[in-house]
Design a protein around this motif. Structure first.
Motif, PDB file in Angstrom:
ATOM      1  N   GLY A  39       0.885  -1.159   0.000  1.00 17.77           N
ATOM      2  CA  GLY A  39       0.000   0.000   0.000  1.00 17.77           C
ATOM      3  C   GLY A  39       0.923   1.210   0.000  1.00 17.77           C
ATOM      4  N   LYS A  40       0.449   2.300  -0.604  1.00 17.91           N
ATOM      5  CA  LYS A  40       1.384   3.404  -0.867  1.00 17.91           C
ATOM      6  C   LYS A  40       2.066   3.952   0.390  1.00 17.91           C
ATOM      7  N   GLY A  41       1.290   4.196   1.445  1.00 20.69           N
ATOM      8  CA  GLY A  41       1.897   4.763   2.662  1.00 20.69           C
ATOM      9  C   GLY A  41       2.856   3.797   3.329  1.00 20.69           C
ATOM     10  N   SER A 225       5.019  13.877 -11.675  1.00 25.22           N
ATOM     11  CA  SER A 225       5.955  12.884 -12.209  1.00 25.22           C
ATOM     12  C   SER A 225       5.432  12.298 -13.515  1.00 25.22           C
ATOM     13  N   ALA A 226       6.358  11.800 -14.311  1.00 23.92           N
ATOM     14  CA  ALA A 226       5.992  11.240 -15.616  1.00 23.92           C
ATOM     15  C   ALA A 226       6.929  10.087 -15.961  1.00 23.92           C
ATOM     16  N   GLY A 227       7.039   9.125 -15.055  1.00 23.94           N
ATOM     17  CA  GLY A 227       7.828   7.923 -15.309  1.00 23.94           C
ATOM     18  C   GLY A 227       9.241   8.227 -15.757  1.00 23.94           C
ATOM     19  N   ALA A 228       9.682   7.557 -16.830  1.00 25.12           N
ATOM     20  CA  ALA A 228      11.053   7.719 -17.316  1.00 25.12           C
ATOM     21  C   ALA A 228      11.327   9.138 -17.813  1.00 25.12           C
ATOM     22  N   GLU A 229      10.272   9.901 -18.102  1.00 25.43           N
ATOM     23  CA  GLU A 229      10.480  11.286 -18.574  1.00 25.43           C
ATOM     24  C   GLU A 229      10.808  12.230 -17.428  1.00 25.43           C
ATOM     25  N   LYS A 246      19.039   6.220 -17.202  1.00 22.89           N
ATOM     26  CA  LYS A 246      18.443   5.124 -17.987  1.00 22.89           C
ATOM     27  C   LYS A 246      18.668   3.812 -17.239  1.00 22.89           C
ATOM     28  N   VAL A 247      17.585   3.106 -16.978  1.00 23.34           N
ATOM     29  CA  VAL A 247      17.689   1.810 -16.294  1.00 23.34           C
ATOM     30  C   VAL A 247      16.775   0.832 -17.031  1.00 23.34           C
ATOM     31  N   THR A 248      16.975  -0.450 -16.784  1.00 25.35           N
ATOM     32  CA  THR A 248      16.045  -1.433 -17.348  1.00 25.35           C
ATOM     33  C   THR A 248      14.886  -1.566 -16.376  1.00 25.35           C
ATOM     34  N   ALA A 249      13.721  -1.090 -16.805  1.00 27.98           N
ATOM     35  CA  ALA A 249      12.551  -1.090 -15.912  1.00 27.98           C
ATOM     36  C   ALA A 249      11.881  -2.456 -15.964  1.00 27.98           C
ATOM     37  N   THR A 250      11.933  -3.174 -14.845  1.00 26.56           N
ATOM     38  CA  THR A 250      11.265  -4.477 -14.814  1.00 26.56           C
ATOM     39  C   THR A 250      10.004  -4.438 -13.953  1.00 26.56           C
ATOM     40  N   ASN A 251       9.968  -3.517 -12.982  1.00 26.09           N
ATOM     41  CA  ASN A 251       8.771  -3.429 -12.142  1.00 26.09           C
ATOM     42  C   ASN A 251       8.641  -2.013 -11.576  1.00 26.09           C
ATOM     43  N   THR A 252       7.690  -1.258 -12.112  1.00 25.17           N
ATOM     44  CA  THR A 252       7.562   0.164 -11.751  1.00 25.17           C
ATOM     45  C   THR A 252       6.617   0.392 -10.562  1.00 25.17           C
ATOM     46  N   VAL A 253       6.156  -0.690  -9.926  1.00 30.29           N
ATOM     47  CA  VAL A 253       5.065  -0.570  -8.948  1.00 30.29           C
ATOM     48  C   VAL A 253       5.352   0.421  -7.808  1.00 30.29           C
ATOM     49  N   CYS A 254       6.532   0.431  -7.251  1.00 32.38           N
ATOM     50  CA  CYS A 254       6.788   1.283  -6.073  1.00 32.38           C
ATOM     51  C   CYS A 254       7.544   2.563  -6.407  1.00 32.38           C
ATOM     52  N   ALA A 255       7.652   2.915  -7.688  1.00 33.07           N
ATOM     53  CA  ALA A 255       8.474   4.067  -8.078  1.00 33.07           C
ATOM     54  C   ALA A 255       7.993   5.366  -7.435  1.00 33.07           C
ATOM     55  N   GLY A 256       6.695   5.624  -7.532  1.00 35.61           N
ATOM     56  CA  GLY A 256       6.154   6.882  -7.017  1.00 35.61           C
ATOM     57  C   GLY A 256       6.323   6.990  -5.502  1.00 35.61           C
ATOM     58  N   THR A 258       8.573   5.475  -3.635  1.00 36.13           N
ATOM     59  CA  THR A 258      10.002   5.656  -3.349  1.00 36.13           C
ATOM     60  C   THR A 258      10.396   7.109  -3.578  1.00 36.13           C
ATOM     61  N   PHE A 259       9.862   7.690  -4.645  1.00 41.50           N
ATOM     62  CA  PHE A 259      10.192   9.084  -4.954  1.00 41.50           C
ATOM     63  C   PHE A 259       9.724  10.021  -3.833  1.00 41.50           C
ATOM     64  N   VAL A 260       8.475   9.840  -3.387  1.00 42.32           N
ATOM     65  CA  VAL A 260       7.932  10.692  -2.313  1.00 42.32           C
ATOM     66  C   VAL A 260       8.804  10.569  -1.063  1.00 42.32           C
ATOM     67  N   ALA A 287      14.382   1.805  -7.937  1.00 41.47           N
ATOM     68  CA  ALA A 287      13.241   0.945  -7.572  1.00 41.47           C
ATOM     69  C   ALA A 287      12.668   0.190  -8.763  1.00 41.47           C
ATOM     70  N   VAL A 288      12.693   0.798  -9.948  1.00 34.62           N
ATOM     71  CA  VAL A 288      12.013   0.155 -11.082  1.00 34.62           C
ATOM     72  C   VAL A 288      12.811  -1.033 -11.634  1.00 34.62           C
ATOM     73  N   ARG A 289      14.020  -1.239 -11.107  1.00 25.55           N
ATOM     74  CA  ARG A 289      14.844  -2.351 -11.618  1.00 25.55           C
ATOM     75  C   ARG A 289      14.437  -3.696 -11.023  1.00 25.55           C
TER      76      ARG A 289
HETATM   77  N1  LIG Z   1      11.135   3.616 -16.531  1.00 27.18           N
HETATM   78  C1  LIG Z   1      11.714   4.377 -15.597  1.00 27.18           C
HETATM   79  N2  LIG Z   1      13.050   4.626 -15.659  1.00 27.18           N
HETATM   80  C2  LIG Z   1      13.673   5.404 -14.729  1.00 27.18           C
HETATM   81  N3  LIG Z   1      13.006   5.988 -13.711  1.00 27.18           N
HETATM   82  C3  LIG Z   1      11.688   5.783 -13.603  1.00 27.18           C
HETATM   83  C4  LIG Z   1      10.968   4.973 -14.538  1.00 27.18           C
HETATM   84  N4  LIG Z   1       9.664   4.967 -14.163  1.00 27.18           N
HETATM   85  C5  LIG Z   1       9.589   5.737 -13.054  1.00 27.18           C
HETATM   86  N5  LIG Z   1      10.793   6.236 -12.720  1.00 27.18           N
HETATM   87  C6  LIG Z   1      11.119   7.131 -11.602  1.00 27.18           C
HETATM   88  O1  LIG Z   1      10.076   7.057 -10.643  1.00 27.18           O
HETATM   89  C7  LIG Z   1       9.450   8.337 -10.480  1.00 27.18           C
HETATM   90  C8  LIG Z   1       7.970   8.139 -10.256  1.00 27.18           C
HETATM   91  O2  LIG Z   1       7.457   7.413 -11.360  1.00 27.18           O
HETATM   92  P1  LIG Z   1       5.986   7.622 -11.917  1.00 27.18           P
HETATM   93  O3  LIG Z   1       5.853   8.954 -12.555  1.00 27.18           O
HETATM   94  O4  LIG Z   1       5.693   6.434 -12.775  1.00 27.18           O
HETATM   95  O5  LIG Z   1       5.132   7.672 -10.587  1.00 27.18           O
HETATM   96  P2  LIG Z   1       3.799   6.934 -10.214  1.00 27.18           P
HETATM   97  O6  LIG Z   1       2.930   6.767 -11.411  1.00 27.18           O
HETATM   98  O7  LIG Z   1       3.262   7.631  -9.034  1.00 27.18           O
HETATM   99  O8  LIG Z   1       4.388   5.544  -9.762  1.00 27.18           O
HETATM  100  P3  LIG Z   1       3.626   4.285  -9.161  1.00 27.18           P
HETATM  101  O9  LIG Z   1       3.732   3.268 -10.253  1.00 27.18           O
HETATM  102  O10 LIG Z   1       4.437   3.954  -7.948  1.00 27.18           O
HETATM  103  O11 LIG Z   1       2.222   4.687  -8.844  1.00 27.18           O
HETATM  104  C9  LIG Z   1       9.799   9.111 -11.733  1.00 27.18           C
HETATM  105  O12 LIG Z   1       9.792  10.499 -11.471  1.00 27.18           O
HETATM  106  C10 LIG Z   1      11.193   8.576 -12.059  1.00 27.18           C
HETATM  107  O13 LIG Z   1      12.169   9.250 -11.281  1.00 27.18           O
END
Ligand SMILES: Nc1ncnc2c1ncn2[C@@H]1O[C@H](COP(=O)(O)OP(=O)(O)OP(=O)(O)O)[C@@H](O)[C@H]1O
Ligand SMILES: O=P(O)(O)OC[C@@]1(O)O[C@H](CO)[C@@H](O)[C@@H]1O
Length: 323
Positions: A39-41, A225-229, A246-256, A258-260, A287-289
């Protein structure tokens, strides 16, 4: 190190499957499976605890399957202030394919009633008025069934009234309600914010304009945020854009999440804005690796930070960022 209260109103046991390729309508046999208290929190709390902060977790947990959460909290050193309610916490499936595509199947969660909400507010009040109150509060994730937007607003107003900086990361109508509550920080992704912005946020200028609007509406730290952008940050000291390595993204589930957590880590430690944003961006890219949250102890973490690009988008004077 700081004290942080992380609230997850609708936590989940994440069941992460790694698959070569998902075939709909067939028996799929994953190469690995992992069940984790999440869960996010809770994810934000994991990262902050691993970074050395003193973290209390709260929200609603189903009393029938809370054992994996209690175990994880113990292992991570998180103080458990979750309110137990009858029923089972949801299980969310995360289907990660070899090519990097992830399919989330998030259940609705356990029904909450007005008595549960009041119990939570009383529990949070006790935390906020304790001898060692938190220095930041995070509310992250969706709302469980039965928790109305009015109830959510009541909770946010209550937390804001404590004077402790409040960060909110949610989606859908709850995001609009959170924006109206003027928390200290917010981090929607570009899709989550599109409805509020009234436009698709598919370019950096569009995201910057939206982040500026969020900031002008009274949110001290507006992040989009906008993922890899990458990610945009607007606060009283200026505006920045970070591009992750640039990383190999295998699982983006906790990216957001982790960022917060990475942002809060920098702000609570009073690191300057560039250092704060670089750390959070590199950690979320880490985290996305793999499955789970980012790891600042990864062998190549310094290199990930060095390959994170931070761009200042305005000319105002940079001072130490404050929460
Ligand atoms: N493919 C990627 N390659 C590198 N960094 C990434 C990638 N995807 C996400 N990130 C990193 O994670 C941060 C948050 O990603 P994202 O914008 O997808 O958030 P989110 O949609 O809230 O994530 P979540 O999937 O956890 O809900 C991005 O600002 C970036 O730093
Ligand atoms: O359904 P929500 O509350 O929006 O999101 C829940 C969730 O997808 O968010 C986390 C990743 O950010 C996962 O641990 C969890 O399953």
């Amino acid at each position: 190190m700081a004290r942080v209260l992380c609230i997850t109103l609708n936590p989940a046991l994440d069941l992460a499957f790694n698959l070569d390729a998902l075939v709909l309508g067939s028996v799929n046999r994953p190469t690995s499976a992992q069940l984790e208290a999440a869960g996010k929190g809770v994810n934000v709390a994991r990262v902050l605890a691993e970074l050395g902060h003193s973290v209390t977790v709260s929200g609603f947990l189903g009393s029938e399957n809370d054992a994996p959460f209690a175990l994880a909290f113990k292992q991570l050193g998180l103080a458990d202030a979750f309110v137990r309610v009858p029923g089972s916490t949801r299980i969310n499936a995360k289907l990660a394919e070899q090519g990097g595509r992830v399919t989330d199947i998030n259940g609705p969660g356990m029904p909450i009633n007005a008595t549960h909400l009041q119990t939570l507010i009383d529990t949070l009040d006790a935390e906020l008025s304790s001898a060692m109150p938190p220095q930041a509060v995070v509310v992250a994730g969706s709302l469980p069934p039965g928790l109305s937007l009015d109830g959510f607003c009541q909770l946010l107003e209550h937390l804001n009234a404590s004077g402790v900086p409040l960060w909110v990361d949610t989606s859908g109508p709850a995001l609009n309600a959170a924006i109206d509550a003027h928390p200290a920080g917010i981090k929607p992704n570009e899709n989550e914010l599109a409805d509020w912005a009234g436009d698709t946020l598919d370019t950096t200028p569009a995201r910057l304009a939206a982040a500026k609007r969020l900031h002008q509406s009274g949110i001290a730290h507006a992040l989009v945020s906008a993922g890899a952008e990458g990610v945009l940050w607007v606060n009283a000291q200026g505006a920045w854009h970070a591009t992750p390595p640039k990383v190999t993204a295998t699982n983006t589930v906790c990216a957001g999440d982790t960022f917060v957590a990475g942002m809060l880590h920098g702000l609570l430690n009073q690191h300057d804005p560039e250092r704060t944003l670089r750390f959070a961006t590199a950690l979320s890219a880490e985290a996305v690796r793999h499955v789970g949250v980012g790891n600042a102890n990864a062998a190549d973490f310094d290199s990930l930070q060095q390959h994170t690009r931070i761009r200042r988008l305005d000319d105002s004077i940079t001072e130490g960022a404050t929460l």
